[in-house]
Design an enzyme around this catalytic site. Structure first.
Site, PDB file in Angstrom:
ATOM      1  N   LYS A   7       0.834  -1.210   0.000  1.00  0.00           N
ATOM      2  CA  LYS A   7       0.000   0.000   0.000  1.00  0.00           C
ATOM      3  C   LYS A   7       0.874   1.269   0.000  1.00  0.00           C
ATOM      4  O   LYS A   7       2.083   1.192   0.208  1.00  0.00           O
ATOM      5  CB  LYS A   7      -0.961  -0.035   1.191  1.00  0.00           C
ATOM      6  CG  LYS A   7      -1.885  -1.272   1.184  1.00  0.00           C
ATOM      7  CD  LYS A   7      -2.965  -1.211   0.100  1.00  0.00           C
ATOM      8  CE  LYS A   7      -3.504  -2.559  -0.325  1.00  0.00           C
ATOM      9  NZ  LYS A   7      -4.458  -3.196   0.554  1.00  0.00           N
TER      10      LYS A   7
HETATM   11  C1  LIG Z   1      -5.509  -4.368   0.885  1.00  0.00           C
HETATM   12  C2  LIG Z   1      -6.983  -4.195   0.907  1.00  0.00           C
HETATM   13  C3  LIG Z   1      -7.754  -4.457   2.053  1.00  0.00           C
HETATM   14  C4  LIG Z   1      -7.201  -5.141   3.256  1.00  0.00           C
HETATM   15  O1  LIG Z   1      -6.162  -4.478   3.864  1.00  0.00           O
HETATM   16  P1  LIG Z   1      -5.368  -5.246   5.026  1.00  0.00           P
HETATM   17  O2  LIG Z   1      -4.615  -4.141   5.715  1.00  0.00           O
HETATM   18  O3  LIG Z   1      -4.478  -6.233   4.365  1.00  0.00           O
HETATM   19  O4  LIG Z   1      -6.371  -5.879   5.921  1.00  0.00           O
HETATM   20  C5  LIG Z   1      -9.091  -4.127   2.045  1.00  0.00           C
HETATM   21  N1  LIG Z   1      -9.671  -3.597   0.951  1.00  0.00           N
HETATM   22  C6  LIG Z   1      -8.991  -3.362  -0.181  1.00  0.00           C
HETATM   23  C7  LIG Z   1      -9.698  -2.750  -1.339  1.00  0.00           C
HETATM   24  C8  LIG Z   1      -7.625  -3.678  -0.257  1.00  0.00           C
HETATM   25  O5  LIG Z   1      -6.950  -3.493  -1.392  1.00  0.00           O
END
Ligand SMILES: *Cc1c(COP(=O)(O)O)cnc(C)c1O
Length: 378
Positions: free
Chosen positions: A181
């Site tokens: 991210k």
């Molecule tokens: C990465 C992601 C999540 C989950 O994030 P985590 O921190 O891994 O729990 C939720 N929604 C979307 C759209 C994502 O890309």
């Protein structure tokens, strides 16, 4: 050339900050987490931020804290990661998918409105690829029907809608700090809200349901006992993660500037190629978070999957965001969804292709990806 889909590149200072925590004698949830929450809340313009183990934990705890469960419905997009719907399912509520807008790829407010029933309790908009949803219209529907808006902002740190940063608009917003991210703590998440009571409840839920206020009732001289006020979870963040997050937040503007530059470079290099639709140009009133560079393959001769395979043979790794959730076996079997239910989401799901995209990508690497794509498509 070998181009990974994503390459994590931390600065020397990020590593130093983590090392300091590791040597400090306190590595669990402590002062770093508290500081990270303060700085993050300020960054997105929210009054409260709660650091968590993931964005998934944030979405789940938000639903839980709002009392959403069996008999309730929550409206969301089928064009998202599994977590968005799984958390609804895991509270006992029913995820209700609605179609997306074919241009923005985000949940379509008209479809949201049509899906509201007396059982609807919340909407979870997903800012796909970092492009904010139509928040004005979503908030209007929510206020008319007394619904909560919980934003899945896993892609959207750094985005803004009509002058307001994502994180300061809906009732609750959940961010992800997963490795790929825009800001990472390896694993981690942050929830923001302007409701102090809700934030407090989530702080209690993230750590076993133990009330901190109860601690305050004891003086220093007496033993510290705690009280379990609800059956909580173990969804907190550590100081190791928070130190990593804080240092990136400090230079987040720089990170986003680099993402934007690479994004525009991709757009420039890939324009005028037949059969490939690029993400929208910069739009008025919208600040994109530039999380993923996803193109749509609308070619008469070659499919998205064939292109992925050919790119892989040329050393370029790509990914798909996302395979429509309503057609995944669990949701299909449980709720009877079938192909054709959400034509726009399905069109995108079978044609979307995320190209390698990360701040440490070199311009040569980007050129190589574009050359490969051109070779395949022309
Ligand atoms: C990465 C992601 C999540 C989950 O994030 P985590 O921190 O891994 O729990 C939720 N929604 C979307 C759209 C994502 O890309």
């Amino acid at each position: 050339m070998q181009i990974p889909f994503y390459r994590v590149k931390l600065e020397e200072e990020d590593i130093q900050k983590v090392e300091e925590v590791l040597r400090s004698g306190w590595i669990g949830q402590g002062p770093q987490v508290e500081q990270f929450e303060k700085e993050f809340a300020e960054y997105v313009g929210a009054s409260e931020a709660v650091a968590l183990s993931s964005c998934t934990a944030g979405l789940f705890l938000a639903l839980r804290a709002l009392g959403i469960g069996p008999g309730d419905e929550v409206i969301t997009s089928p064009l998202t990661f599994a977590a968005t719907a799984n958390v609804i399912e895991n509270t006992g509520a029913k995820p209700v998918f609605v179609d997306v807008d074919p241009v923005t790829c985000n949940i379509d407010p008209v479809s949201v409105k049509a899906a509201v029933t007396p059982r609807t309790k919340a909407i979870i908009p997903v800012h796909l690829y970092g492009r904010p949803c139509e928040m004005d219209r979503i908030m209007e529907i929510a206020s008319k029907h007394n619904l909560m808006v919980i934003e899945d902002a896993a892609h959207a740190l750094g985005a803004a809608y009509k002058g307001k940063p994502i994180g300061s608009i809906g009732h609750v917003t959940s961010f992800s700090f997963y490795a790929t991210k825009n800001l990472t703590t390896a694993e981690g998440g942050m929830l923001t809200t302007d409701d102090p009571d809700l934030a407090n409840k989530i702080r209690i839920l993230r750590l076993h349901g133990i009330s901190r206020d109860a601690w305050k009732r004891y003086t220093h001289s007496s033993p510290v006992h705690y009280q379990v006020v609800m059956p909580g979870f173990k969804f907190n963040m550590t100081d190791i993660q928070a130190a990593l997050g804080r240092n990136q937040l400090k230079r987040f503007h720089e990170i986003q500037t680099r993402r934007r530059r690479l994004w525009n470079m991709y757009r420039e290099r890939l324009k005028n190629i037949n059969g490939i639709r690029l993400p929208l140009e910069e739009e008025k009133g919208i600040v994109h978070a530039y999380h993923l560079f996803a193109v749509l393959i609308e070619h008469e001769r070659i499919t998205r999957d064939e292109i992925m395979n050919q790119l892989a043979e040329m050393g370029v790794s790509t990914s798909v965001h996302f395979h429509a959730l309503h057609l995944q076996p669990y949701y299909r079997e449980k709720y009877g969804y079938k192909p054709g239910d959400f034509p726009h989401a399905e069109h995108i799901s079978t044609r979307t292709l995320s190209l390698p995209f990360f701040p440490s990508m070199s311009e040569d690497e980007l050129e190589y990806v574009c050359e490969c794509l051109k070779k395949i498509l022309t």
